[in-house]
Design an enzyme around this catalytic site. Structure first.
Site, PDB file in Angstrom:
ATOM      1  N   GLU A  60     -11.482   2.291  -7.828  1.00 62.92           N
ATOM      2  CA  GLU A  60     -12.057   0.967  -8.045  1.00 62.92           C
ATOM      3  C   GLU A  60     -13.053   0.960  -9.197  1.00 62.92           C
ATOM      4  OE1 GLU A  60     -10.167   1.168  -4.218  1.00 62.92           O
ATOM      5  OE2 GLU A  60     -11.764   2.410  -5.066  1.00 62.92           O
ATOM      6  N   HIS A 129     -11.701  -2.920   6.441  1.00 60.81           N
ATOM      7  CA  HIS A 129     -10.795  -3.915   5.859  1.00 60.81           C
ATOM      8  C   HIS A 129     -11.218  -5.348   6.175  1.00 60.81           C
ATOM      9  CE1 HIS A 129      -8.354  -0.244   6.190  1.00 60.81           C
ATOM     10  NE2 HIS A 129      -7.654  -0.695   5.172  1.00 60.81           N
TER      11      HIS A 129
END
Length: 337
Positions: A60, A129
């Site tokens: 990321e 998540h």
């Protein structure tokens, strides 16, 4: 006019933007051949080629860092962080580089990147998540933060974000991706999955950043919400019969303070609803602003209804969410104050 789910509207926004401007590039984890874990980029690589829609390593920080360099060069990257929970390795790039590039370069460089992130719960994704980290971005000067609540706004806001010369964090509520969510439930609802929610123009259009909208007019209390909680607030107002004015913030930064203040001065009461944890959530900033600007018009304390101050509870996910039961109690308490 086509009827689209939110994920289809988001895909349409990128499609329209890529078609209009060759400088728009899309990349991230699994967004190319696979089309994204939620199919947000499905078909874009096939249509525009591997140089404009491509996969990135599971890195990321590298994804956002590369996007910053591309933006400084003149491209318009729209990158996907697969879940908002995965953004922490990229937080340094977002806060120390992207947010400050215009200022540090005295305006010589801008950082027109859009960082898409699925946010919030509703899919039983557990702690890694399902987080709602919007407050971590609204605190950073130089970042703009967007949270749509419906397909029409999602497309228009995403196009506006891609065309914006400064970095935009675009948070997409996962519970709204694949169909209508009526907000009347405190437990999982699966019957709506896959059904279209609203009419969305196929062509290019823009919903301006920094403009809230009144979703439900009312005179008794102002409810401030964004994303999924807009639907919960609307449903709760209907169930309780309380004449609540529901404001969909749409953009958290820049914030449409004028619309908020106008409403609260009219109603004299304010309830803030968000899915993220209560302490230091964005609702705290909203409550402070309402108190500063509307103190003499308030007839009751500002109340916040939010997620628990705990790690994200997998097994108790739908108890963690503010639902009609919790929001309804807060509305009734406020009206009795």
């Amino acid at each position: 006019m086509p009827r689209m789910t939110m994920i289809e509207a988001i895909r349409s926004a990128m499609d329209v933007s890529m078609e209009r401007d060759d400088d728009v590039v899309v990349f991230g984890e699994d967004v190319g051949y696979f089309g994204g874990v939620f199919r947000g980029t499905q078909g874009l690589q096939q249509k525009y080629g591997k140089t404009r829609c491509f996969d990135a390593p599971i890195n990321e920080s590298g994804i956002v860092g590369a996007a910053i360099g591309m933006a400084a060069y003149g491209l318009k990257p729209c990158v996907e962080i697969q879940f908002a929970d995965y953004m922490y390795p990229a937080y340094d790039q977002l806060t120390q580089e992207a947010a400050r590039l215009r200022y540090r370069s005295n305006g010589d460089f801008t950082c027109g990147i859009t960082v898409r992130m699925p946010t919030g719960g509703g899919i039983f994704g557990g702690q890694t998540h399902s987080q709602s980290p919007e407050a971590l971005f609204t605190h950073v000067c130089g970042l703009q933060v967007v949270v749509p609540s419906n397909p029409y706004d999602a497309k228009g806001l995403l196009i506006a974000s891609i065309e914006n010369p400064d970095p935009v964090i675009f948070l997409e509520p996962k519970r709204l991706y694949n169909g209508p969510f009526d907000g009347h439930h405190d437990r999982p609802v699966t019957s709506w999955a896959g059904h279209p929610l609203g009419e969305v123009p196929a062509e290019h259009y823009v919903v301006p950043l920094g403009k809230a909208v009144v979703r439900r007019p009312g005179s008794a209390v102002t409810v401030l919400a964004y994303g999924t909680m807009v639907h919960v607030a609307e449903a709760t107002a209907e169930e309780t019969g309380i004449d609540a004015e529901v404001i969909d913030l749409r953009t958290l930064m820049p914030l449409d303070l004028e619309t908020i203040v106008t409403s609260v001065k009219k109603t004299g009461r304010c309830l803030v609803v968000h899915e993220a944890t209560l302490t230091s959530g964005f609702g705290a900033e909203l409550a402070a602003l309402v108190q500063e600007h509307c103190f003499y018009q308030l007839e009751a304390p500002v109340i916040r209804v939010a997620g628990w101050d705990t790690p994200y509870p997998h097994a108790q996910e739908w108890d963690y969410f503010p639902g009609p039961a919790r929001v309804g109690r807060a509305l009734r308490d406020m009206m009795e104050a």
